[in-house]
Design a protein around this motif. Structure first.
Motif, PDB file in Angstrom:
ATOM      1  N   LEU A 176       0.831  -1.204   0.000  1.00 47.08           N
ATOM      2  CA  LEU A 176       0.000   0.000   0.000  1.00 47.08           C
ATOM      3  C   LEU A 176       0.868   1.258   0.000  1.00 47.08           C
ATOM      4  O   LEU A 176       0.549   2.248  -0.677  1.00 47.08           O
ATOM      5  CB  LEU A 176      -0.929  -0.010   1.208  1.00 47.08           C
ATOM      6  CG  LEU A 176      -1.965   1.123   1.293  1.00 47.08           C
ATOM      7  CD1 LEU A 176      -2.899   1.088   0.087  1.00 47.08           C
ATOM      8  CD2 LEU A 176      -2.766   1.011   2.590  1.00 47.08           C
ATOM      9  N   SER A 177       1.968   1.221   0.726  1.00 47.03           N
ATOM     10  CA  SER A 177       2.842   2.405   0.800  1.00 47.03           C
ATOM     11  C   SER A 177       3.509   2.713  -0.535  1.00 47.03           C
ATOM     12  O   SER A 177       3.942   3.839  -0.771  1.00 47.03           O
ATOM     13  CB  SER A 177       3.907   2.207   1.884  1.00 47.03           C
ATOM     14  OG  SER A 177       4.842   1.209   1.509  1.00 47.03           O
ATOM     15  N   SER A 178       3.602   1.683  -1.416  1.00 45.17           N
ATOM     16  CA  SER A 178       4.271   1.907  -2.699  1.00 45.17           C
ATOM     17  C   SER A 178       3.490   2.840  -3.609  1.00 45.17           C
ATOM     18  O   SER A 178       4.044   3.375  -4.579  1.00 45.17           O
ATOM     19  CB  SER A 178       4.488   0.563  -3.402  1.00 45.17           C
ATOM     20  OG  SER A 178       3.244  -0.007  -3.800  1.00 45.17           O
ATOM     21  N   ILE A 179       2.211   3.069  -3.341  1.00 47.69           N
ATOM     22  CA  ILE A 179       1.402   3.992  -4.143  1.00 47.69           C
ATOM     23  C   ILE A 179       0.982   5.202  -3.314  1.00 47.69           C
ATOM     24  O   ILE A 179       0.138   5.987  -3.753  1.00 47.69           O
ATOM     25  CB  ILE A 179       0.160   3.293  -4.712  1.00 47.69           C
ATOM     26  CG1 ILE A 179      -0.720   2.732  -3.585  1.00 47.69           C
ATOM     27  CG2 ILE A 179       0.566   2.178  -5.662  1.00 47.69           C
ATOM     28  CD1 ILE A 179      -2.071   2.209  -4.057  1.00 47.69           C
ATOM     29  N   ASP A 180       1.565   5.344  -2.139  1.00 43.67           N
ATOM     30  CA  ASP A 180       1.187   6.427  -1.231  1.00 43.67           C
ATOM     31  C   ASP A 180       1.994   7.682  -1.569  1.00 43.67           C
ATOM     32  O   ASP A 180       3.168   7.794  -1.225  1.00 43.67           O
ATOM     33  CB  ASP A 180       1.440   6.001   0.219  1.00 43.67           C
ATOM     34  CG  ASP A 180       0.845   6.979   1.219  1.00 43.67           C
ATOM     35  OD1 ASP A 180       0.319   8.032   0.789  1.00 43.67           O
ATOM     36  OD2 ASP A 180       0.899   6.692   2.432  1.00 43.67           O
ATOM     37  N   THR A 181       1.354   8.602  -2.261  1.00 42.87           N
ATOM     38  CA  THR A 181       2.008   9.869  -2.625  1.00 42.87           C
ATOM     39  C   THR A 181       1.347  11.050  -1.939  1.00 42.87           C
ATOM     40  O   THR A 181       1.465  12.195  -2.406  1.00 42.87           O
ATOM     41  CB  THR A 181       1.953  10.058  -4.150  1.00 42.87           C
ATOM     42  OG1 THR A 181       0.575  10.076  -4.582  1.00 42.87           O
ATOM     43  CG2 THR A 181       2.695   8.937  -4.872  1.00 42.87           C
ATOM     44  N   ARG A 182       0.670  10.810  -0.845  1.00 45.68           N
ATOM     45  CA  ARG A 182      -0.009  11.897  -0.144  1.00 45.68           C
ATOM     46  C   ARG A 182       0.999  12.943   0.339  1.00 45.68           C
ATOM     47  O   ARG A 182       2.106  12.604   0.760  1.00 45.68           O
ATOM     48  CB  ARG A 182      -0.777  11.350   1.055  1.00 45.68           C
ATOM     49  CG  ARG A 182      -1.939  10.432   0.700  1.00 45.68           C
ATOM     50  CD  ARG A 182      -2.560   9.842   1.950  1.00 45.68           C
ATOM     51  NE  ARG A 182      -1.616   8.966   2.655  1.00 45.68           N
ATOM     52  CZ  ARG A 182      -1.810   8.509   3.891  1.00 45.68           C
ATOM     53  NH1 ARG A 182      -2.898   8.866   4.563  1.00 45.68           N
ATOM     54  NH2 ARG A 182      -0.918   7.718   4.447  1.00 45.68           N
ATOM     55  N   PRO A 183       0.648  14.202   0.291  1.00 41.46           N
ATOM     56  CA  PRO A 183       1.584  15.240   0.758  1.00 41.46           C
ATOM     57  C   PRO A 183       1.805  15.188   2.270  1.00 41.46           C
ATOM     58  O   PRO A 183       2.852  15.621   2.760  1.00 41.46           O
ATOM     59  CB  PRO A 183       0.903  16.546   0.326  1.00 41.46           C
ATOM     60  CG  PRO A 183      -0.558  16.215   0.201  1.00 41.46           C
ATOM     61  CD  PRO A 183      -0.599  14.787  -0.255  1.00 41.46           C
ATOM     62  N   GLU A 184       0.843  14.646   2.995  1.00 45.59           N
ATOM     63  CA  GLU A 184       0.957  14.548   4.448  1.00 45.59           C
ATOM     64  C   GLU A 184       0.575  13.153   4.907  1.00 45.59           C
ATOM     65  O   GLU A 184      -0.242  12.476   4.279  1.00 45.59           O
ATOM     66  CB  GLU A 184       0.049  15.580   5.141  1.00 45.59           C
ATOM     67  CG  GLU A 184       0.391  17.028   4.822  1.00 45.59           C
ATOM     68  CD  GLU A 184      -0.556  17.998   5.498  1.00 45.59           C
ATOM     69  OE1 GLU A 184      -1.525  17.528   6.136  1.00 45.59           O
ATOM     70  OE2 GLU A 184      -0.346  19.219   5.377  1.00 45.59           O
ATOM     71  N   ASP A 185       1.188  12.743   6.004  1.00 49.00           N
ATOM     72  CA  ASP A 185       0.870  11.465   6.652  1.00 49.00           C
ATOM     73  C   ASP A 185       1.188  10.247   5.784  1.00 49.00           C
ATOM     74  O   ASP A 185       0.711   9.150   6.061  1.00 49.00           O
ATOM     75  CB  ASP A 185      -0.615  11.401   7.069  1.00 49.00           C
ATOM     76  CG  ASP A 185      -0.975  12.468   8.079  1.00 49.00           C
ATOM     77  OD1 ASP A 185      -0.097  12.797   8.903  1.00 49.00           O
ATOM     78  OD2 ASP A 185      -2.107  12.973   8.030  1.00 49.00           O
ATOM     79  N   ARG A 186       1.958  10.427   4.747  1.00 45.22           N
ATOM     80  CA  ARG A 186       2.307   9.291   3.916  1.00 45.22           C
ATOM     81  C   ARG A 186       3.307   8.399   4.638  1.00 45.22           C
ATOM     82  O   ARG A 186       4.006   8.829   5.556  1.00 45.22           O
ATOM     83  CB  ARG A 186       2.912   9.754   2.589  1.00 45.22           C
ATOM     84  CG  ARG A 186       4.199  10.540   2.753  1.00 45.22           C
ATOM     85  CD  ARG A 186       4.772  10.958   1.415  1.00 45.22           C
ATOM     86  NE  ARG A 186       5.198   9.819   0.633  1.00 45.22           N
ATOM     87  CZ  ARG A 186       5.812   9.925  -0.540  1.00 45.22           C
ATOM     88  NH1 ARG A 186       6.041  11.124  -1.068  1.00 45.22           N
ATOM     89  NH2 ARG A 186       6.190   8.845  -1.181  1.00 45.22           N
ATOM     90  N   VAL A 187       3.378   7.154   4.231  1.00 48.81           N
ATOM     91  CA  VAL A 187       4.347   6.225   4.800  1.00 48.81           C
ATOM     92  C   VAL A 187       5.705   6.544   4.185  1.00 48.81           C
ATOM     93  O   VAL A 187       5.901   6.428   2.971  1.00 48.81           O
ATOM     94  CB  VAL A 187       3.949   4.769   4.497  1.00 48.81           C
ATOM     95  CG1 VAL A 187       4.994   3.807   5.033  1.00 48.81           C
ATOM     96  CG2 VAL A 187       2.587   4.463   5.100  1.00 48.81           C
ATOM     97  N   SER A 188       6.634   6.942   5.025  1.00 46.45           N
ATOM     98  CA  SER A 188       7.935   7.405   4.546  1.00 46.45           C
ATOM     99  C   SER A 188       8.844   6.234   4.196  1.00 46.45           C
ATOM    100  O   SER A 188       8.556   5.072   4.524  1.00 46.45           O
ATOM    101  CB  SER A 188       8.604   8.269   5.618  1.00 46.45           C
ATOM    102  OG  SER A 188       8.845   7.484   6.781  1.00 46.45           O
ATOM    103  N   VAL A 189       9.959   6.530   3.539  1.00 45.08           N
ATOM    104  CA  VAL A 189      10.935   5.508   3.186  1.00 45.08           C
ATOM    105  C   VAL A 189      11.490   4.817   4.441  1.00 45.08           C
ATOM    106  O   VAL A 189      11.617   3.586   4.464  1.00 45.08           O
ATOM    107  CB  VAL A 189      12.060   6.118   2.326  1.00 45.08           C
ATOM    108  CG1 VAL A 189      13.184   5.102   2.118  1.00 45.08           C
ATOM    109  CG2 VAL A 189      11.513   6.583   0.987  1.00 45.08           C
TER     110      VAL A 189
END
Length: 614
Positions: free
Chosen positions: A517-530
């Protein structure tokens, strides 16, 4: 005396009730077809759902269907008792026990693997013998894991059978028990032909059984070895693993399942003991099983039978062992998922079908993620109906999978959005913003529910949460090393220890779906970081030692998909992948699983991988 209540004389017919069957099974009653009142009955076996053959209990009725499985258990127990008695005697006075042991083992072999018409006859004789095996009971067998062919002669029967192809099912022209499976014998099977022999009834009865004796050893030992590896006996806290074991128990009622078990188990046994000749024997059977499966899939009724579902699952296990092609595993997963959808949720509520669906549900959802297309498994009826009969209850893993079923749709939505952005007719600013917002809202909502699941199920787990344990050289397992993302230094972290295997598997599945799921998470906030993605991958690696050293048999296959997902979370040439390479080689060596030795690239859920472009 006037007014005296008289007890009516017992009806002579009632006295015989315990020795005859007075009811048909539920399936035959619903289908309005003749039932032979054996459990499972021939009609249920012929149509491919023996585990659905059930009989209603009628109060006051002592008659009950003949259970072949029960007679197998009873004979097995008596055989074991006789063997123990013989071993304990030192005076040599066990001739009678040896004779009886020989007869019991012959009957056991016949009930276990003879044709249904033979089995029905033997089981009835054993059931109604009461005081033991009848003296005039015909001894038949050993069948040695293959179908044999018989003809019970009477005044109306046809002449005895002569040489018959190994895979052609017998059919008595004077009986209503007809097998619909077509012959599958061809010239490639010439090495499997058998020599004809006969065993006559010692009482002089006109009944004669014609059988074909195999020249090679029984495959039963191979099947037992395979079942112990892929369906070990564990408690529910280790995760349910009884589906293939239950399927093996009904293989005698389905030629398709029997053939599939033979091909898969022989190849697996040969590989596990490094016997190339034996392994090749399984390979030679494999194409025949594929042909038989194709015939079943093209039949409207047989395609929905549990025999077809079992066979597809067995071939998936075969691919994990042999990895015949790079696309073998995903092809069988996709085929199984399409078959499950075709069968419908109501056909996965009971028996072997329910066990196969629930135990392998992580694989089906992983296959949907790899395909990056919305899955029918996310529909509400697929989340509820298979459990509605109470056959099993949802555990921590299945509550997680209820969420994971939504990941494939978000992957598809992300891919469509990217394709539209890069297409010739680009979207307008307003349409782009709307689609982007819809995708981000879906990711936000599902991520929040993943966090809530973790709080409700993991932090409150009855047996306690995972614990951190120091890694040591004496644990007979590779040492996992990772990076300090702040300084870049490489160090040895703690490994994770769990109260049971179920929680360990569940956490690896959790880490894997969070990573996807994180691999498509491009949200400007609260995204799953590297860094968070890196920690999720490390969580899977830190679980390996506990799971691989604890899990019996080939339950390690349950971590195959999470392993591939974690692999893709780490950079090339790092200590993490070096550790994972050691683990993959260790699993291939210990468990004879070529899938692991090949790196499992076919399981990738990344966009543009071979699986997704196939």
């Amino acid at each position: 005396m006037v007014g005296e209540l008289r007890t009516p004389a017992p009806d002579s017919r009632a006295k015989k009730a315990p020795n005859r069957q007075s009811r048909s099974c539920k399936v035959c009653r619903l289908r309005k077809v003749k039932c032979d009142r054996v459990k499972p009955c021939h009609a249920c076996c012929a149509h491919g759902y023996p585990s659905k053959c059930v009989y209603e209990t009628v109060p006051g009725d002592e008659a009950r269907p003949i259970s072949q499985a029960e007679e197998i258990r009873n004979l097995r127990a008596e055989i074991q008792e006789l063997r123990t008695r013989i071993d304990e005697r030192q005076d040599g006075s066990h001739d009678q026990d040896l004779e009886r042991l020989d007869r019991l083992e012959s009957l056991f072999e016949s009930i276990r693997s003879a044709p249904l018409s033979v089995v029905d006859h033997i089981v009835r004789e054993v059931r109604f013998a009461h005081g033991g095996i009848k003296k005039d009971l015909v001894q038949v067998g050993p069948w040695e894991g293959h179908e044999a062919y018989n003809s019970y002669h009477n005044s109306r029967a046809s002449p005895p059978l002569s040489i018959i192809p190994i895979r052609q099912r017998a059919s008595d022209s004077g009986s209503d028990l007809n097998f619909s499976d077509p012959p599958t014998y061809d010239d490639d099977d010439s090495e499997d032909q058998m020599s004809l022999s006969s065993v006559s009834d010692s009482s002089g009865s006109s009944g004669t059984i014609y059988l074909i004796g195999m020249q090679r050893p029984s495959v039963d030992v191979f099947v037992e070895r395979f079942v112990d590896a892929f369906s070990p006996q564990v408690d529910t806290k280790s995760g349910r693993a009884g589906a293939l074991r239950a399927a093996a128990g009904i293989r005698m009622f389905s030629p398709l399942i029997s053939d599939a078990f033979e091909a898969v188990s022989v190849a697996f046994f040969g590989r596990s003991i490094q016997n190339k000749q034996l392994e090749a024997s399984g390979f030679r059977l494999y194409p025949r099983v594929l042909r038989e499966l194709q015939e079943a899939l093209t039949d409207p009724e047989r395609s929905k039978s549990e025999a077809t579902l079992v066979t597809v699952t067995l071939l998936l296990a075969f691919e994990s062992v042999e990895r015949t092609t790079a696309k073998g595993v995903p092809a069988h997963v996709r085929g199984a998922v399409r078959l499950i959808e075709h069968r419908g949720p109501e056909n996965h509520m009971y028996g072997v079908e329910h066990l196969l669906f629930t135990e392998l549900r992580p694989y089906w959802i992983a296959g949907a993620c790899a395909g990056r297309e919305p899955s029918f498994l996310a529909h509400e009826d697929w989340r509820t109906i298979p459990w509605s009969a109470g056959t099993t209850t949802k555990d921590i893993l299945h509550h997680l999978l209820d969420l994971a079923t939504e990941v494939p749709a978000l992957l598809s939505q992300s891919d469509s959005f990217k394709a539209a952005q890069q297409g010739a007719s680009k979207m307008g600013a307003q349409e782009t913003a709307a689609k982007q917002a819809a995708l981000w809202n879906g990711i936000t909502d599902l991520t929040a529910r993943f966090y809530q699941w973790y709080h409700d199920w993991v932090k409150c787990y009855p047996d306690g949460p995972p614990e951190e344990v120091e890694q040591t050289e004496d644990q007979d397992f590779p040492i996992f090393k990772r990076r300090d993302l702040r300084t870049g230094a490489i160090y040895t972290p703690t490994r994770l220890s769990y109260p049971n295997l179920l929680l360990a598997q569940t956490m690896c599945v959790y880490y894997a779906f969070r990573l996807i799921l994180s691999s498509i998470d491009t949200r400007p906030e609260d995204r799953v970081s590297v860094p968070e993605q890196y920690e999720l991958g490390c969580g899977i690696c830190r679980t390996y030692a506990f799971y691989i050293l604890t899990a019996p048999g080939n339950m390690i296959n349950r971590l195959a998909f999470p392993t591939r997902v974690a692999w893709e979370a780490f950079p090339d040439n790092g200590p993490e992948r070096a550790f994972m390479t050691e683990v993959l080689q260790l699993v291939e060596k210990r468990h004879s699983l070529a899938l692991w030795g090949g790196g499992m690239s076919e399981l990738s859920a990344q966009q543009g991988t071979p699986l997704n472009t196939a």
